[in-house]
Enzyme design. Structure first.
Site, short mmCIF file in Angstrom:
data_model
loop_
_atom_site.label_atom_id
_atom_site.label_comp_id
_atom_site.label_asym_id
_atom_site.label_seq_id
_atom_site.Cartn_x
_atom_site.Cartn_y
_atom_site.Cartn_z
N GLU A 1 0.86 -1.20 0.00
CA GLU A 1 0.00 0.00 0.00
C GLU A 1 0.89 1.24 0.00
O GLU A 1 2.10 1.13 0.27
CB GLU A 1 -0.87 0.00 1.26
CG GLU A 1 -1.77 -1.21 1.34
CD GLU A 1 -2.74 -1.15 2.51
OE1 GLU A 1 -2.64 -0.20 3.33
OE2 GLU A 1 -3.60 -2.04 2.59
N ALA B 1 2.44 1.07 3.39
CA ALA B 1 2.84 -0.24 3.95
C ALA B 1 3.51 -1.10 2.89
O ALA B 1 2.84 -1.60 1.98
CB ALA B 1 1.62 -0.96 4.52
N TRP C 1 1.87 -0.25 -6.32
CA TRP C 1 3.00 -1.01 -6.85
C TRP C 1 2.62 -2.47 -7.14
O TRP C 1 3.38 -3.39 -6.87
CB TRP C 1 4.21 -1.00 -5.87
CG TRP C 1 4.82 0.34 -5.73
CD1 TRP C 1 4.70 1.18 -4.66
CD2 TRP C 1 5.62 1.03 -6.70
NE1 TRP C 1 5.38 2.34 -4.90
CE2 TRP C 1 5.95 2.28 -6.15
CE3 TRP C 1 6.07 0.71 -7.97
CZ2 TRP C 1 6.73 3.22 -6.83
CZ3 TRP C 1 6.85 1.63 -8.65
CH2 TRP C 1 7.17 2.86 -8.08
N ARG D 1 35.52 -6.03 -28.73
CA ARG D 1 36.09 -4.70 -28.53
C ARG D 1 37.60 -4.79 -28.30
O ARG D 1 38.07 -5.62 -27.50
CB ARG D 1 35.42 -4.04 -27.32
CG ARG D 1 35.89 -2.64 -27.02
CD ARG D 1 35.35 -1.66 -28.03
NE ARG D 1 35.67 -0.29 -27.67
CZ ARG D 1 35.45 0.74 -28.48
NH1 ARG D 1 34.89 0.54 -29.66
NH2 ARG D 1 35.76 1.96 -28.09
N GLN E 1 29.84 -1.55 -17.38
CA GLN E 1 31.24 -1.10 -17.30
C GLN E 1 32.06 -1.70 -18.45
O GLN E 1 32.84 -1.00 -19.10
CB GLN E 1 31.82 -1.53 -15.95
CG GLN E 1 33.14 -0.88 -15.60
CD GLN E 1 32.98 0.61 -15.30
OE1 GLN E 1 31.90 1.08 -14.94
NE2 GLN E 1 34.05 1.37 -15.50
N GLY F 1 31.60 -0.05 -21.68
CA GLY F 1 32.03 1.35 -21.77
C GLY F 1 30.86 2.26 -22.13
O GLY F 1 29.73 2.01 -21.71
N GLU G 1 9.44 -8.11 -3.15
CA GLU G 1 9.44 -9.46 -2.54
C GLU G 1 10.48 -9.58 -1.41
O GLU G 1 11.22 -10.55 -1.31
CB GLU G 1 9.61 -10.55 -3.59
CG GLU G 1 8.53 -10.45 -4.67
CD GLU G 1 7.93 -11.77 -5.07
OE1 GLU G 1 8.01 -12.72 -4.29
OE2 GLU G 1 7.38 -11.82 -6.17
C1 LIG Z 1 8.54 -3.12 -9.98
C2 LIG Z 1 7.84 -3.42 -8.70
C3 LIG Z 1 6.83 -4.39 -8.68
C4 LIG Z 1 6.14 -4.67 -7.51
N1 LIG Z 1 5.11 -5.58 -7.53
C5 LIG Z 1 4.38 -5.80 -6.40
C6 LIG Z 1 3.24 -6.69 -6.42
O1 LIG Z 1 2.94 -7.32 -7.45
N2 LIG Z 1 2.51 -6.82 -5.29
C7 LIG Z 1 2.82 -6.17 -4.13
O2 LIG Z 1 2.12 -6.35 -3.15
N3 LIG Z 1 3.89 -5.32 -4.08
C8 LIG Z 1 4.67 -5.12 -5.18
N4 LIG Z 1 5.74 -4.24 -5.15
C9 LIG Z 1 6.03 -3.51 -3.93
C10 LIG Z 1 7.21 -4.07 -3.16
O3 LIG Z 1 6.92 -5.33 -2.66
C11 LIG Z 1 7.58 -3.05 -2.07
O4 LIG Z 1 8.12 -1.94 -2.74
C12 LIG Z 1 8.58 -3.61 -1.06
O5 LIG Z 1 7.93 -4.51 -0.20
C13 LIG Z 1 9.27 -2.53 -0.22
O6 LIG Z 1 8.31 -1.70 0.35
P1 LIG Z 1 8.44 -0.08 0.20
O7 LIG Z 1 8.71 0.23 -1.20
O8 LIG Z 1 7.23 0.48 0.84
O9 LIG Z 1 9.73 0.29 1.03
P2 LIG Z 1 9.80 0.53 2.60
O10 LIG Z 1 9.21 -0.64 3.33
O11 LIG Z 1 9.26 1.86 2.93
O12 LIG Z 1 11.37 0.53 2.84
C14 LIG Z 1 12.18 1.66 2.46
C15 LIG Z 1 13.65 1.32 2.75
O13 LIG Z 1 13.82 1.05 4.14
C16 LIG Z 1 14.38 -0.24 4.32
N5 LIG Z 1 13.79 -0.84 5.51
C17 LIG Z 1 12.48 -0.97 5.82
N6 LIG Z 1 12.33 -1.58 7.01
C18 LIG Z 1 13.59 -1.85 7.47
C19 LIG Z 1 14.11 -2.49 8.63
N7 LIG Z 1 13.29 -3.00 9.57
N8 LIG Z 1 15.44 -2.57 8.76
C20 LIG Z 1 16.27 -2.10 7.80
N9 LIG Z 1 15.85 -1.49 6.68
C21 LIG Z 1 14.52 -1.38 6.51
C22 LIG Z 1 14.02 -1.01 3.07
O14 LIG Z 1 14.91 -2.10 2.83
C23 LIG Z 1 14.13 0.06 2.02
O15 LIG Z 1 15.47 0.20 1.65
C24 LIG Z 1 6.47 -3.97 -6.32
C25 LIG Z 1 7.50 -3.02 -6.33
C26 LIG Z 1 8.18 -2.75 -7.50
C27 LIG Z 1 9.27 -1.73 -7.48
#
Ligand SMILES: Cc1cc2nc3c(=O)[nH]c(=O)nc-3n(C[C@H](O)[C@H](O)[C@H](O)COP(=O)(O)OP(=O)(O)OC[C@H]3O[C@@H](n4cnc5c(N)ncnc54)[C@H](O)[C@@H]3O)c2cc1C
Length: 445
Positions: free
Chosen positions: A175, A178, A204, A318, A386, A389, A413
């Site tokens: 979400e 979330a 997403w 290359r 890299q 180039g 995931e």
């Molecule tokens: C191309 C793409 C396809 C996707 N497809 C799906 C889909 O089909 N279904 C679905 O449900 N979701 C999907 N997603 C969403 C994806 O699963 C989430 O983006 C992912 O779970 C991370 O959540 P967030 O982006 O809210 O990052 P956040 O949870 O906000 O995290 C932000 C940063 O903080 C770090 N972080 C968070 N908590 C901690 C912790 N406790 N300790 C250390 N570091 C932490 C994370 O590693 C990250 O670097 C997709 C995302 C992308 C980019």
């Protein structure tokens, strides 16, 4: 393919004792080595370590490779530039049985094993990540979730058409507020007679505008303690009243893939569409991820292979300082790392596939495979750029797309950091995996 967390049981049940000397062979005289009954047991056990692929694995791999090379590779750059999904490729994956590759034949699938699923993902992502993402959500996160948790009538109604490729499926957990923190889910599902009323926004979501149905997670008990115990899972159909969807534009990678949002405004979902029991949503979501992450790991392995192949080809073509760049040791170092990481990533995902075939819990091994392969694919893609180039910095070559696509898999995931936390938790003994009410069926079960 061995090497799981728990040691394999020996044929008659108990643990195999450590060999007293050598590999279980006892030395009678200086020149004669004789197999003892103990050594025979060890040999029997050792024979179960088989790194070869079966004829069925080879057949699946070749079929998917041919499809990807012939029908996707020639146009992938155009779809990526146009930020469009190749719907013909999706139809062809359905026709070829790829969308139901590891679903049992009595549920409309091809009835192959979980290793075939991994091999298919490796071959697909070797050509483009967007194809493997389809497998991750349609097969890994949704269809296998239905196979694991669905009641018979739910499997007949939704899994059969999905496995046949007549309907496409997605997984809607994330979400706007979330992602990693699943317990922060704000979407709600309020029971109303024989139905639930769903409200909330999913973000997403791969195939949001393409899939016919989604596995949606929402809170049936927003006050549950701990919060994740309030989550439940629902099969929501795109045509249901109150569902609206849209695509996200301007993504860094997976541009030939569909990623979007789903808005749920008072969507009435029959109680028969609830997957599992009320409050089981978190366990369902995590077990689906065990399968989705497996496909991501296998796919990222294919991406490493693509980087290696492209780098080797260019390194022979290359020339600088009077010789092909493959002769320079620092270029060799990058290619050596790609070759090493390909083998390691492949072994890790095959181990997870082997555990799935055997019906054994694989959360730890799958997380390890996903974490390693995605980070390694990003490094391999960066090195491939890299090695190319300045040419690698333009879309004249595929490697810039590999780099953009690789980054996404380090986020979805379970981000890299989440997998690091998981692996540290297992190593330190802070976490373990309890039995689930419904386990993923072993191959052939
Ligand atoms: C191309 C793409 C396809 C996707 N497809 C799906 C889909 O089909 N279904 C679905 O449900 N979701 C999907 N997603 C969403 C994806 O699963 C989430 O983006 C992912 O779970 C991370 O959540 P967030 O982006 O809210 O990052 P956040 O949870 O906000 O995290 C932000 C940063 O903080 C770090 N972080 C968070 N908590 C901690 C912790 N406790 N300790 C250390 N570091 C932490 C994370 O590693 C990250 O670097 C997709 C995302 C992308 C980019």
């Amino acid at each position: 393919m061995g090497g799981s967390a728990a040691p394999d049981p020996k044929p008659d049940g108990g643990p195999i004792p450590a060999p007293r000397s050598g590999y279980g062979a006892s030395r009678n005289t200086e020149h004669e080595t004789r197999l003892t009954p103990y050594a025979l047991r060890i040999t029997h056990y050792a024979l179960r370590m088989d790194f070869s692929l079966s004829a069925e694995h080879d057949m699946a791999r070749h079929m998917v490779r041919e499809f990807a090379e012939r029908e996707v590779a020639p146009t992938i750059k155009e779809y990526d530039r146009a930020q469009q999904v190749n719907l013909n490729a999706l139809c062809r994956m359905a026709e070829l049985g790829i969308l139901g590759i590891c679903i049992p034949t009595h549920y409309g699938g091809a009835g192959m094993d979980y290793v075939c699923l991994g091999l298919a993902c490796e071959e697909l992502e070797r050509v483009d990540t967007s194809l493997r993402v389809i497998m991750s959500v349609h097969v890994g996160l949704n269809s296998l979730g239905l196979l694991q948790w669905g009641r018979e009538e739910q499997r007949q109604r939704w899994l059969v058409p999905q496995a046949r490729g007549e309907r496409y499926a997605a997984y809607a957990l994330t979400e706007p507020g979330a992602g990693s923190d699943v317990a922060a889910t704000a979407a709600t599902a309020r029971r109303q007679g024989d139905a639930y009323v769903l409200n909330g926004e999913k973000m997403w979501i791969s195939l949001a505008t393409v899939a016919h149905n989604y596995l949606v997670f929402a809170k049936t008990d927003p006050h549950a303690d701990p919060p994740h115990a309030g989550l439940s899972a629902f099969i929501v159909e795109r045509e249901m009243a109150g569902v609206t969807t849209g695509d996200i534009h301007g993504k860094l990678g997976v541009r030939a893939g569909s990623t979007g949002w789903i808005n749920l405004a008072g969507v009435e979902v029959p109680a028969a569409n609830r997957l599992g029991e009320e409050g089981e949503g978190f366990k369902i979501a995590m077990s689906c991820l065990d399968n989705g992450r497996y496909t991501v790991a296998a796919g990222a392995t294919g991406l490493i292979r693509a980087c290696l192949e492209a780098s080797v080809k260019y390194a022979h073509e290359r020339r600088t300082f009077g010789q092909e760049i493959g002769r320079h040791q620092l270029v060799q170092q990058m290619i050596a790392r790609q070759a090493r990481d390909y083998e390691m990533a492949r072994l890790l995902y095959l181990q997870a596939g082997w555990l799935k075939n055997a019906g054994r819990r694989n959360t730890r091994e799958t997380s390890l495979a996903k974490w390693f392969a995605t980070e390694a694919s990003f490094a391999a893609a960066s090195d491939a750029v890299q090695i190319h180039g300045a040419y690698g910095y333009s879309d004249e070559y595929d490697v810039e797309r590999y780099l953009r696509n690789a980054k996404g898999a380090c986020i979805y995931e379970g981000s890299t950091q989440i997998h690091e936390l998981l692996q540290a938790g297992y190593a330190l003994g802070y976490r373990g995996d309890g039995a689930l009410r419904c386990e993923l069926p072993a191959y052939g079960e």
